[in-house]
Design a protein around this motif. Sequence first.
Motif, PDB file in Angstrom:
ATOM      1  N   PRO A  66       0.789  -1.122   0.118  1.00 52.14           N
ATOM      2  CA  PRO A  66      -0.096  -0.031  -0.017  1.00 52.14           C
ATOM      3  C   PRO A  66       0.923   1.325  -0.012  1.00 52.14           C
ATOM      4  O   PRO A  66       1.787   1.306   0.870  1.00 52.14           O
ATOM      5  N   GLY A  90      -7.226 -12.220   8.890  1.00 53.33           N
ATOM      6  CA  GLY A  90      -6.117 -11.750   8.348  1.00 53.33           C
ATOM      7  C   GLY A  90      -4.815 -12.680   8.248  1.00 53.33           C
ATOM      8  O   GLY A  90      -3.573 -12.501   7.777  1.00 53.33           O
ATOM      9  N   LYS A 107      -6.502 -15.968   3.990  1.00 49.80           N
ATOM     10  CA  LYS A 107      -7.572 -16.842   3.215  1.00 49.80           C
ATOM     11  C   LYS A 107      -8.048 -16.144   2.018  1.00 49.80           C
ATOM     12  O   LYS A 107      -8.039 -16.678   0.918  1.00 49.80           O
TER      13      LYS A 107
HETATM   14  N1  ATP Z   1      -5.578  -4.527  -0.519  1.00 54.83           N
HETATM   15  C1  ATP Z   1      -4.766  -4.817   0.358  1.00 54.83           C
HETATM   16  N2  ATP Z   1      -3.717  -3.840   0.795  1.00 54.83           N
HETATM   17  C2  ATP Z   1      -3.034  -4.135   2.205  1.00 54.83           C
HETATM   18  N3  ATP Z   1      -3.058  -5.203   2.724  1.00 54.83           N
HETATM   19  C3  ATP Z   1      -3.921  -6.099   2.581  1.00 54.83           C
HETATM   20  C4  ATP Z   1      -4.882  -5.750   1.403  1.00 54.83           C
HETATM   21  N4  ATP Z   1      -5.899  -6.764   1.516  1.00 54.83           N
HETATM   22  C5  ATP Z   1      -5.307  -7.632   2.553  1.00 54.83           C
HETATM   23  N5  ATP Z   1      -4.397  -6.949   3.045  1.00 54.83           N
HETATM   24  C6  ATP Z   1      -3.716  -7.636   4.488  1.00 54.83           C
HETATM   25  O1  ATP Z   1      -3.220  -9.006   4.196  1.00 54.83           O
HETATM   26  C7  ATP Z   1      -3.616  -9.635   5.272  1.00 54.83           C
HETATM   27  C8  ATP Z   1      -4.351 -10.838   4.891  1.00 54.83           C
HETATM   28  O2  ATP Z   1      -5.614 -10.465   4.476  1.00 54.83           O
HETATM   29  P1  ATP Z   1      -6.919 -11.382   3.919  1.00 54.83           P
HETATM   30  O3  ATP Z   1      -7.994 -10.293   3.562  1.00 54.83           O
HETATM   31  O4  ATP Z   1      -6.279 -12.483   2.948  1.00 54.83           O
HETATM   32  O5  ATP Z   1      -6.953 -12.205   5.342  1.00 54.83           O
HETATM   33  P2  ATP Z   1      -8.215 -13.175   5.699  1.00 54.83           P
HETATM   34  O6  ATP Z   1      -7.768 -14.426   6.309  1.00 54.83           O
HETATM   35  O7  ATP Z   1      -9.357 -13.367   4.397  1.00 54.83           O
HETATM   36  O8  ATP Z   1      -9.060 -12.459   6.899  1.00 54.83           O
HETATM   37  P3  ATP Z   1     -10.737 -12.452   7.117  1.00 54.83           P
HETATM   38  O9  ATP Z   1     -11.244 -13.831   7.845  1.00 54.83           O
HETATM   39  O10 ATP Z   1     -10.973 -11.204   8.085  1.00 54.83           O
HETATM   40  O11 ATP Z   1     -11.422 -12.196   5.967  1.00 54.83           O
HETATM   41  C9  ATP Z   1      -4.247  -8.947   6.375  1.00 54.83           C
HETATM   42  O12 ATP Z   1      -2.964  -8.494   7.242  1.00 54.83           O
HETATM   43  C10 ATP Z   1      -4.774  -7.730   5.553  1.00 54.83           C
HETATM   44  O13 ATP Z   1      -4.777  -6.516   6.430  1.00 54.83           O
END
Ligand code: ATP
Length: 225
Positions: free
Chosen positions: A20, A49, A52
């Motif tokens: 970012p 986070g 997934k």
């Molecule tokens: N577009 C983005 N820019 C910056 N960081 C991101 C972005 N998308 C996700 N992240 C970060 O990457 C990491 C993984 O995010 P992800 O959405 O894959 O997690 P998740 O396991 O799906 O979580 P949840 O169960 O809350 O949906 C997290 O630390 C999140 O903050």
Amino acid sequence: MTNNAETILRLSALSKTYTPAGRAPVEALSAVDLELRRGDMQVITGPSGSGKSTLLLCAGALMRPSSGQVIMQGSDLYELGSEERAEWRAKHIGFVFQQFHLIPFLDISDNILVATLPGGASTEQRQRAEMLIERFGLVERRGNPVAELSVGERQRVALARALLMQPALLLADEPTGNLDEDNAAIVLQAMRDFSEQGGAVLLVTHNKQLENPRSKRLHKGHFVK
Ligand SMILES: Nc1ncnc2c1ncn2[C@@H]1O[C@H](COP(=O)(O)OP(=O)(O)OP(=O)(O)O)[C@@H](O)[C@H]1O
Ligand SMILES: [Mg+2]
């Protein structure tokens, strides 16, 4: 030994670092390997986070990984041109998103058939949409804009949309997250049926109740199980 003919999806050393602007990079996925064969329903659990959704977006040809490969039925998806990749996705990959991404003002049929718009759906596609509407108990609601549906109904519409094109691979992000037991059972059974009919399912969830002896656990972008 792996029989390649049976392999639908292979992720090799898949990594994704978000960068970012003006903030520190986030390593969301770190050298993940995974193989799915025809008939597999692979569950991946992990806390919020853990990466997934990132994993599914990369696996589903929607977000280029920072490194590593996504090979589906022999094609390296990020080696394809962007149009070819989009075409591949439309034909072979069904996606149930964490936030559904339905079109609120369209009714159930049009949401299920959205991939066929604006050219119009074939008779066969319409028949298949009807079959899915019946199968998922949506007949009485079919004319309603999806904005008026309950969360469970929306989730079933999203699943019907994902299954319309008879994809080889179904990717599902938290598909039972907001559902009551009955709706969760319908959705899970539909996914099981899909895999048993020769597809492959990759389901990610924070819900440990969906763990099974073959499931994997993601933690900070790594598999820990
Ligand atoms: N577009 C983005 N820019 C910056 N960081 C991101 C972005 N998308 C996700 N992240 C970060 O990457 C990491 C993984 O995010 P992800 O959405 O894959 O997690 P998740 O396991 O799906 O979580 P949840 O169960 O809350 O949906 C997290 O630390 C999140 O903050
Ligand atoms: Mg997520």
